[in-house]
Design an enzyme around this catalytic site. Sequence first.
Site, PDB file in Angstrom:
ATOM      1  N   ARG A 137       0.829  -1.212   0.000  1.00 15.03           N
ATOM      2  CA  ARG A 137       0.000   0.000   0.000  1.00 15.03           C
ATOM      3  C   ARG A 137       0.864   1.263   0.000  1.00 15.03           C
ATOM      4  NH1 ARG A 137      -5.383  -0.022   2.296  1.00 15.03           N
ATOM      5  NH2 ARG A 137      -4.911   1.844   3.506  1.00 15.03           N
ATOM      6  N   ARG A 145       9.633   5.778  -3.301  1.00 12.51           N
ATOM      7  CA  ARG A 145       9.960   6.712  -4.394  1.00 12.51           C
ATOM      8  C   ARG A 145      11.411   7.162  -4.328  1.00 12.51           C
ATOM      9  NH1 ARG A 145       5.493   9.998  -2.448  1.00 12.51           N
ATOM     10  NH2 ARG A 145       3.586   9.183  -3.360  1.00 12.51           N
ATOM     11  N   ARG A 176      -8.657  -6.534  13.556  1.00 10.16           N
ATOM     12  CA  ARG A 176      -7.846  -5.800  14.529  1.00 10.16           C
ATOM     13  C   ARG A 176      -8.725  -4.675  15.022  1.00 10.16           C
ATOM     14  NH1 ARG A 176      -4.072  -7.547  17.365  1.00 10.16           N
ATOM     15  NH2 ARG A 176      -2.939  -5.564  17.515  1.00 10.16           N
ATOM     16  N   ARG A 193       0.562   5.604  16.676  1.00 13.41           N
ATOM     17  CA  ARG A 193       0.752   6.948  16.127  1.00 13.41           C
ATOM     18  C   ARG A 193       0.027   7.978  16.979  1.00 13.41           C
ATOM     19  NH1 ARG A 193      -2.685   6.243  10.423  1.00 13.41           N
ATOM     20  NH2 ARG A 193      -4.536   5.354  11.362  1.00 13.41           N
ATOM     21  N   GLU A 230      -3.142   6.460  19.245  1.00 12.60           N
ATOM     22  CA  GLU A 230      -3.861   5.304  18.704  1.00 12.60           C
ATOM     23  C   GLU A 230      -3.130   4.024  19.105  1.00 12.60           C
ATOM     24  OE1 GLU A 230      -5.150   5.892  14.607  1.00 12.60           O
ATOM     25  OE2 GLU A 230      -4.676   3.801  14.208  1.00 12.60           O
ATOM     26  N   TYR A 289     -10.367  -4.498   3.195  1.00 15.48           N
ATOM     27  CA  TYR A 289      -9.630  -3.330   3.641  1.00 15.48           C
ATOM     28  C   TYR A 289      -9.862  -2.222   2.596  1.00 15.48           C
ATOM     29  CZ  TYR A 289      -5.175  -1.477   5.635  1.00 15.48           C
ATOM     30  OH  TYR A 289      -4.200  -0.745   6.255  1.00 15.48           O
ATOM     31  N   ASP A 292     -10.638   1.594   1.177  1.00 12.01           N
ATOM     32  CA  ASP A 292     -10.570   3.028   1.459  1.00 12.01           C
ATOM     33  C   ASP A 292     -11.933   3.651   1.166  1.00 12.01           C
ATOM     34  OD1 ASP A 292      -7.969   3.354   2.397  1.00 12.01           O
ATOM     35  OD2 ASP A 292      -7.129   3.404   0.380  1.00 12.01           O
TER      36      ASP A 292
HETATM   37  P1  FAD Z   1     -18.661   1.879   8.299  1.00  8.80           P
HETATM   38  O1  FAD Z   1     -18.207   3.284   8.288  1.00  8.80           O
HETATM   39  O2  FAD Z   1     -18.110   0.975   9.347  1.00  8.80           O
HETATM   40  O3  FAD Z   1     -20.248   1.891   8.420  1.00  8.80           O
HETATM   41  C1  FAD Z   1     -21.002   0.742   8.773  1.00  8.80           C
HETATM   42  C2  FAD Z   1     -22.087   1.207   9.729  1.00  8.80           C
HETATM   43  O4  FAD Z   1     -22.979   0.107   9.954  1.00  8.80           O
HETATM   44  C3  FAD Z   1     -21.547   1.611  11.095  1.00  8.80           C
HETATM   45  O5  FAD Z   1     -21.934   2.931  11.401  1.00  8.80           O
HETATM   46  C4  FAD Z   1     -22.170   0.588  12.051  1.00  8.80           C
HETATM   47  O6  FAD Z   1     -22.507   1.152  13.307  1.00  8.80           O
HETATM   48  C5  FAD Z   1     -23.410   0.165  11.287  1.00  8.80           C
HETATM   49  N1  FAD Z   1     -23.879  -1.156  11.674  1.00  8.80           N
HETATM   50  C6  FAD Z   1     -23.169  -2.299  11.725  1.00  8.80           C
HETATM   51  N2  FAD Z   1     -23.946  -3.314  12.144  1.00  8.80           N
HETATM   52  C7  FAD Z   1     -25.186  -2.797  12.354  1.00  8.80           C
HETATM   53  C8  FAD Z   1     -26.414  -3.351  12.814  1.00  8.80           C
HETATM   54  N3  FAD Z   1     -26.540  -4.650  13.139  1.00  8.80           N
HETATM   55  N4  FAD Z   1     -27.487  -2.525  12.929  1.00  8.80           N
HETATM   56  C9  FAD Z   1     -27.395  -1.194  12.631  1.00  8.80           C
HETATM   57  N5  FAD Z   1     -26.235  -0.627  12.183  1.00  8.80           N
HETATM   58  C10 FAD Z   1     -25.155  -1.428  12.063  1.00  8.80           C
HETATM   59  N6  FAD Z   1     -10.063   5.348   4.186  1.00  8.80           N
HETATM   60  C11 FAD Z   1      -9.538   6.343   3.429  1.00  8.80           C
HETATM   61  O7  FAD Z   1      -9.932   6.492   2.264  1.00  8.80           O
HETATM   62  N7  FAD Z   1      -8.588   7.194   3.924  1.00  8.80           N
HETATM   63  C12 FAD Z   1      -8.130   7.101   5.205  1.00  8.80           C
HETATM   64  O8  FAD Z   1      -7.268   7.888   5.620  1.00  8.80           O
HETATM   65  C13 FAD Z   1      -8.650   6.074   6.035  1.00  8.80           C
HETATM   66  N8  FAD Z   1      -8.222   5.938   7.297  1.00  8.80           N
HETATM   67  C14 FAD Z   1      -8.746   4.948   8.068  1.00  8.80           C
HETATM   68  C15 FAD Z   1      -8.278   4.838   9.365  1.00  8.80           C
HETATM   69  C16 FAD Z   1      -8.759   3.852  10.198  1.00  8.80           C
HETATM   70  C17 FAD Z   1      -8.264   3.742  11.604  1.00  8.80           C
HETATM   71  C18 FAD Z   1      -9.716   2.925   9.685  1.00  8.80           C
HETATM   72  C19 FAD Z   1     -10.231   1.816  10.551  1.00  8.80           C
HETATM   73  C20 FAD Z   1     -10.205   3.037   8.396  1.00  8.80           C
HETATM   74  C21 FAD Z   1      -9.711   4.043   7.572  1.00  8.80           C
HETATM   75  N9  FAD Z   1     -10.181   4.209   6.268  1.00  8.80           N
HETATM   76  C22 FAD Z   1      -9.645   5.196   5.476  1.00  8.80           C
HETATM   77  C23 FAD Z   1     -11.258   3.354   5.714  1.00  8.80           C
HETATM   78  C24 FAD Z   1     -12.665   3.959   5.897  1.00  8.80           C
HETATM   79  O9  FAD Z   1     -12.916   4.151   7.277  1.00  8.80           O
HETATM   80  C25 FAD Z   1     -13.710   3.026   5.298  1.00  8.80           C
HETATM   81  O10 FAD Z   1     -13.434   2.776   3.950  1.00  8.80           O
HETATM   82  C26 FAD Z   1     -15.155   3.533   5.372  1.00  8.80           C
HETATM   83  O11 FAD Z   1     -15.435   4.184   6.577  1.00  8.80           O
HETATM   84  C27 FAD Z   1     -16.083   2.347   5.217  1.00  8.80           C
HETATM   85  O12 FAD Z   1     -17.445   2.742   5.184  1.00  8.80           O
HETATM   86  P2  FAD Z   1     -18.564   1.633   5.393  1.00  8.80           P
HETATM   87  O13 FAD Z   1     -19.877   2.311   5.172  1.00  8.80           O
HETATM   88  O14 FAD Z   1     -18.268   0.431   4.592  1.00  8.80           O
HETATM   89  O15 FAD Z   1     -18.393   1.159   6.909  1.00  8.80           O
HETATM   90  N1  UDP Z   2       3.563   0.796   7.801  1.00 11.29           N
HETATM   91  C1  UDP Z   2       4.788   0.750   8.422  1.00 11.29           C
HETATM   92  N2  UDP Z   2       5.307   1.888   8.991  1.00 11.29           N
HETATM   93  C2  UDP Z   2       4.645   3.060   8.942  1.00 11.29           C
HETATM   94  C3  UDP Z   2       3.397   3.124   8.287  1.00 11.29           C
HETATM   95  C4  UDP Z   2       2.875   1.960   7.728  1.00 11.29           C
HETATM   96  O1  UDP Z   2       5.398  -0.302   8.494  1.00 11.29           O
HETATM   97  O2  UDP Z   2       5.153   4.056   9.484  1.00 11.29           O
HETATM   98  C5  UDP Z   2       3.025  -0.451   7.237  1.00 11.29           C
HETATM   99  C6  UDP Z   2       2.081  -1.173   8.194  1.00 11.29           C
HETATM  100  O3  UDP Z   2       2.260  -2.552   8.019  1.00 11.29           O
HETATM  101  C7  UDP Z   2       0.701  -0.773   7.683  1.00 11.29           C
HETATM  102  C8  UDP Z   2       0.966  -0.724   6.183  1.00 11.29           C
HETATM  103  O4  UDP Z   2       2.282  -0.195   6.056  1.00 11.29           O
HETATM  104  O5  UDP Z   2      -0.265  -1.722   8.038  1.00 11.29           O
HETATM  105  C9  UDP Z   2      -0.015   0.119   5.409  1.00 11.29           C
HETATM  106  O6  UDP Z   2       0.026   1.434   5.911  1.00 11.29           O
HETATM  107  P1  UDP Z   2      -1.182   2.413   5.752  1.00 11.29           P
HETATM  108  O7  UDP Z   2      -0.787   3.731   6.253  1.00 11.29           O
HETATM  109  O8  UDP Z   2      -1.707   2.294   4.371  1.00 11.29           O
HETATM  110  O9  UDP Z   2      -2.208   1.755   6.764  1.00 11.29           O
HETATM  111  P2  UDP Z   2      -3.638   2.268   7.251  1.00 11.29           P
HETATM  112  O10 UDP Z   2      -3.389   2.979   8.530  1.00 11.29           O
HETATM  113  O11 UDP Z   2      -4.207   3.117   6.147  1.00 11.29           O
HETATM  114  O12 UDP Z   2      -4.345   0.991   7.434  1.00 11.29           O
END
Ligand code: FAD
Ligand code: UDP
Length: 366
Positions: free
Chosen positions: A171, A175, A248, A279, A299, A347, A349
């Site tokens: 991911r 560069r 996780r 982080r 986090e 996984y 975005d």
């Molecule tokens: P969700 O946002 O999880 O929505 C599902 C909803 O369903 C939830 O609100 C939940 O409460 C509800 N639900 C579940 N079960 C039930 C039930 N039985 N009854 C009623 N409601 C229910 N993507 C990026 O593009 N850029 C980023 O920088 C980025 N950072 C991230 C960082 C973290 C820590 C994480 C975990 C994810 C990150 N993502 C990022 C990914 C992004 O969060 C997801 O792609 C997006 O939020 C997924 O949307 P969703 O609707 O599929 O799921």
């Molecule tokens: N990663 C790492 N060091 C860093 C940042 C990321 O080794 O400082 C690795 C780690 O395994 C992570 C993966 O690169 O799960 C992907 O990183 P990304 O930032 O895309 O993860 P996200 O937080 O979006 O899940």
Amino acid sequence: MMEYDYLIVGAGLFGAVFAERATAAGRRVLVIDKRSHIAGNVYTEPVEGINVHRYGPHIFHTHMDEVWEYVHRFATFNDFVYRPLANYRGEMYSLPFNMHTFRQMWGVTTAEEAAARIAQQRAAAPQEPQNLEEQAISLVGTEIYQKLIKGYTEKQWGRPCTELPPFIIKRLPVRLEYNDNYYNDPHQGIPMGGYTAMVQRMLQGIEVRLGQDYLADRAAWDALVPRVVYTGPIDAFFGYRLGTLEYRSLRFETEVLNQPDFQGRAAVNYTDRDTPWTRIIEHKHFEFGTQQKTVVTREFSKEWQRGDEPYYPVNDARNSALYAQYRELAQREPRHIFGGRLAEYRYYDMDDVIHLALQAAEREFK
Ligand code: FAD
Ligand code: UDP
């Protein structure tokens, strides 16, 4: 005649986009979420005038023009570019792996010198990497692997790098240029005013009921509608009958600090094994805030147990095989559409999820 055409379970991005498209196509929809707020994991809330990313930092980036155009109907995006730093025992490095990192690590200044260093260290990795450790060494060599990848990844995933799939590390860009933009996509930014406001606009005029768990009374909900869009965990939908999919989970510690700046960046990754958090996020930097105070979040990654918030699917062989079995069951549910990161156990975005919801809506309403 039923009151609604669609019940949408989950007010996250998949649910909100599908609901918006369904309404635009003249369908009557009801959205429910078991949480007390909309927007799912992209939920932001204001603290001291700063939009805090409650479920982890979210940076919008995409290569899909149609997704970028679509989100602009609901928000104005700023020109934020994600440039996190790595802190390895007090040494600061640029991320992702780029010429700044190589200069800081080895004192080299040209692409040729950096490539030679990597080639030298890469000798330790096999031709076809089978796990994350081998993949990482093959991409950036042993030293960067040891300092910037191993500790962070093992904290993040709770497993040795030798037991993790290679794709996770792919991911990240590598560069041989002085370019520390974390993403390669042509479009990037943060919706000004927060993600919650963006999702609120998607859901404008749509009935949303919060604090409602679909699975707690499924028969009653199903009786309301001919079609259901389900965005919750797929194994929960089937009562975990084939087994539990692993995730996780994360824990966040957020504090308000009485100072204008804490770390001068939106994110600093702690890449050593001993610092317990992965982080620190300083939320004001996502929107170039100038408030007197600042809000920071540490986090921590942790093993998921039933009842915890699921964050990252563990796409190893066991879980992928189990998900495939659940997907077969899902295909036999003619009234349900399964979508989003939990129902598809992927996984994804944000842009992927929006794209998939737009496609699902297109198939439904063509
Ligand atoms: P969700 O946002 O999880 O929505 C599902 C909803 O369903 C939830 O609100 C939940 O409460 C509800 N639900 C579940 N079960 C039930 C039930 N039985 N009854 C009623 N409601 C229910 N993507 C990026 O593009 N850029 C980023 O920088 C980025 N950072 C991230 C960082 C973290 C820590 C994480 C975990 C994810 C990150 N993502 C990022 C990914 C992004 O969060 C997801 O792609 C997006 O939020 C997924 O949307 P969703 O609707 O599929 O799921
Ligand atoms: N990663 C790492 N060091 C860093 C940042 C990321 O080794 O400082 C690795 C780690 O395994 C992570 C993966 O690169 O799960 C992907 O990183 P990304 O930032 O895309 O993860 P996200 O937080 O979006 O899940």
